[in-house]
Design an enzyme around this catalytic site. Structure first.
Site, short mmCIF file in Angstrom:
data_model
loop_
_atom_site.label_atom_id
_atom_site.label_comp_id
_atom_site.label_asym_id
_atom_site.label_seq_id
_atom_site.Cartn_x
_atom_site.Cartn_y
_atom_site.Cartn_z
N ASP A 296 0.91 2.43 4.14
CA ASP A 296 -0.06 3.63 3.38
C ASP A 296 0.80 5.02 3.13
OD1 ASP A 296 -1.95 4.99 2.24
OD2 ASP A 296 -3.29 5.00 3.91
N ASN B 91 -4.97 6.34 -7.00
CA ASN B 91 -5.77 7.83 -6.92
C ASN B 91 -4.58 8.82 -7.43
OD1 ASN B 91 -4.24 6.98 -4.45
ND2 ASN B 91 -5.26 8.54 -3.42
N ARG C 17 2.62 8.52 -6.58
CA ARG C 17 2.33 9.67 -7.03
C ARG C 17 2.94 9.94 -8.53
NH1 ARG C 17 -1.43 10.26 -2.94
NH2 ARG C 17 -0.75 11.05 -1.24
N HIS D 267 -10.65 0.80 0.83
CA HIS D 267 -10.77 1.83 1.67
C HIS D 267 -12.23 1.96 2.38
CE1 HIS D 267 -9.32 6.05 3.31
NE2 HIS D 267 -10.70 5.88 3.64
N LYS E 294 -8.70 -1.24 -6.56
CA LYS E 294 -8.81 -0.36 -5.46
C LYS E 294 -10.41 0.08 -5.47
CE LYS E 294 -7.71 1.59 -1.57
NZ LYS E 294 -6.51 2.59 -1.35
N HIS F 77 -5.81 -0.40 5.76
CA HIS F 77 -5.77 0.44 6.87
C HIS F 77 -6.77 0.36 7.82
CE1 HIS F 77 -7.99 3.00 4.51
NE2 HIS F 77 -7.03 3.32 3.71
N PRO G 117 -4.98 14.50 3.74
CA PRO G 117 -4.73 13.56 4.76
C PRO G 117 -3.65 12.62 4.17
CG PRO G 117 -6.90 13.01 3.64
CD PRO G 117 -6.31 14.65 3.08
N HIS H 200 0.70 -1.08 0.00
CA HIS H 200 0.00 0.17 0.02
C HIS H 200 0.97 1.26 -0.01
CE1 HIS H 200 -4.16 2.07 1.62
NE2 HIS H 200 -3.27 2.69 0.94
N HIS I 123 2.51 14.09 0.71
CA HIS I 123 1.96 15.38 0.15
C HIS I 123 3.11 16.36 0.46
CE1 HIS I 123 -1.93 13.82 0.08
NE2 HIS I 123 -1.81 13.48 1.07
O1 DOR Z 1 -4.76 9.44 4.40
C1 DOR Z 1 -4.79 8.96 3.08
N1 DOR Z 1 -4.19 9.63 2.06
N2 DOR Z 1 -6.19 8.33 2.94
C2 DOR Z 1 -6.41 8.01 1.72
O2 DOR Z 1 -7.30 7.15 1.59
C3 DOR Z 1 -5.81 8.49 0.45
C4 DOR Z 1 -4.14 8.95 0.86
C5 DOR Z 1 -3.53 9.70 -0.07
O3 DOR Z 1 -3.70 9.48 -1.37
O4 DOR Z 1 -3.20 10.79 0.19
ZN ZN Z 2 -3.68 4.80 0.88
ZN ZN Z 3 -7.13 4.51 1.88
#
Ligand code: DOR
Ligand code: ZN
Ligand code: ZN
Length: 455
Positions: A318, A104, A74, A190, A155, A245, A337, A70, A322
């Site tokens: 995970d 994502n 990016r 998720h 996913k 998670h 997040p 996980h 960012h």
């Molecule tokens: O905290 C998270 N960040 N949860 C998610 O489901 C997406 C992830 C992200 O891609 O930043």
């Molecule tokens: Zn994730």
């Molecule tokens: Zn997630």
């Protein structure tokens, strides 16, 4: 010179010697012979064939290259947060030789065309093995195309932040789950219930949302509801699901119960949910914000107990990098997040081992063997003859302090910053080549492998 050259005619490329090999629950003093990227012999040193090169690890613990299923790498339009090179350097530094990338992205990995784009970019940059998860979409032909290209799961974001499927509609989900079952691809989930999240957000109309409100909006019941619902759909369709998670111990119980009924479900826990609690979020604000958010300290304890006793659970970081700007707003609604995790997961767990919270033999189980088995990563996740020579060497005595400024990831922040750790990665081998040693990356961009994806 890094390796001693041997003048006698050799039978294999490399012998790693002086190793403390962790094989299941046993420790063996010996070595590993490697030929053409594969482990061809594990044993006491006199039994090893002659090698071109010898690398002495001087009694350090030797385990399979770790697997993180996980990771958000990016790149492309999000390369300001992380790219395939920095993300895979972070993986190597964290002891991971195989990672699976989440969909994502911008553009999202929700079509064969975008998967191809991602693969092409990855091939030039990665330094470890990288496979892809794709997004579950309501389009059978696209599901078939992506699956035949080779992905490790579809996913499903039940919180709908990133979905391209009507997640409120059980029939739509069931139909697509059946397709996944037919083509034998698992669904990673998720599990947060969107309708509850939205209802709660609506209740705040006009009023500012604070941290405690965020925790209420994403409270444990949001996970509980989603987990129950998705296990029900898996039961109906026979699809295989993997819950990402996990933050509630009740989720572990639900999975156990479902498995006892023959439903195909596994799960993963992120280290931050096992180790940090809500008070860290209150102290650090956005820097410790992720979805789902940190919980009560009692729940973190329950997750530990669950993890240690249940064969169907793994640990996954995970890793969700960012930019500093995206994390630093005073207004919690503006904060994105996610935290980086590739370079903290192993040191944090090794530190728990040094404090007696975890046994050493748990590490390869939860971070290599089980993830390889769940996602069908052939040749990965174990030290055995015939397996890929992806190997991680640990210095269990090294003491250091987590310093995000030293991360290889572009995301140089962490709620674990300043944490005193005991135990770190000293060397990493990928297909028999040393790619990391004492904090330094030794291999060029593109030297890793993109897994599974065909043209
Ligand atoms: O905290 C998270 N960040 N949860 C998610 O489901 C997406 C992830 C992200 O891609 O930043
Ligand atoms: Zn994730
Ligand atoms: Zn997630």
């Amino acid at each position: 010179m890094r390796f001693k050259k041997i003048t006698k005619p050799s039978e294999v490329d490399l012998n790693i010697v002086g190793a403390k090999l962790l094989l299941g629950n046993q420790l063996l003093d010996g070595g590993i012979s490697i030929e053409e990227g594969k482990i061809i012999k594990i044993g006491k040193e006199p039994s090893l064939p002659k090698a071109d090169k010898i690398h002495d690890v001087k009694g350090r613990l030797t385990i399979p290259g770790l697997i993180d299923t996980h990771v958000h790498l990016r790149d492309l339009q999000l390369s300001y947060k992380e790219d395939f090179h920095t993300g895979t350097c972070a993986a190597a530094a964290g002891g991971f030789t195989t990672i699976l990338d989440m969909p994502n992205n911008i553009p999202p990995t929700y079509s064969a065309a975008n998967l191809r784009l991602r693969r092409d970019e990855a091939m030039t940059k990665v330094i470890v093995n990288v496979g892809f998860h794709a997004g579950l979409v309501d389009d059978k032909s696209e599901i078939h195309k992506m699956s035949s290209m080779g992905i490790y799961s579809f996913k499903l974001y039940m919180n709908n932040r990133h979905s391209q499927i009507d997640i409120e509609n059980d029939a739509t989900l069931a139909e697509n789950f059946s397709t996944c079952k037919m083509i034998n691809v698992p669904i990673t989930v998720h599990a947060e219930d969107r309708s509850t999240i939205e209802q709660r957000i609506n209740n705040f109309k006009g009023k500012p949302i604070e941290l405690k409100d965020y925790c209420y909006i994403h409270d444990s019941d949001v996970e509980e509801k989603a987990v129950k619902r998705i296990i029900g759909i898996a039961e109906k369709t026979g699809a295989t699901i993997h819950i990402c998670h996990i933050t509630n111990s009740s989720t572990i119980d639900e999975i156990k119960e479902a498995r006892d009924k023959g439903i195909s479900v596994t799960g993963e826990i992120a280290p931050h949910h096992m180790i940090l609690s809500k008070d860290v979020l209150e102290k650090l604000g956005g820097w410790a914000l992720m979805d789902p958010p940190l919980r009560q300290i009692t729940e973190t304890e329950n997750l530990w107990n669950g993890l240690l006793n249940k064969e169907f659970l793994t640990v996954a970081s995970d890793h969700a990098p960012h930019s500093l700007l995206e994390k630093s707003s005073q207004d919690i609604r503006e904060v994105l997040p996610g935290i980086p995790g590739l370079e903290t997961t192993l040191p944090i767990l090794l530190t728990k081992i040094s404090r007696g919270r975890l046994s050493l033999s748990a590490i390869p189980k939860i971070l290599a063997e089980r993830p390889a088995k769940i996602f069908g990563l052939k040749g990965k996740g174990e030290l055995s003859e015939g397996a890929d020579a992806d190997i991680t060497i640990l210095d269990l005595k090294k003491e250091f302090v987590i310093d995000p400024d030293k991360f290889h990831s572009k995301a140089r922040y962490s709620p674990f910053a300043g944490e005193n750790c005991v135990g770190c990665v000293s060397e990493v081998f990928l297909a028999g080549n040393m790619i990391f040693e004492n904090g330094e990356i030794l291999t060029p961009p593109g030297s890793g492998q993109v897994l599974g994806v065909q043209t």
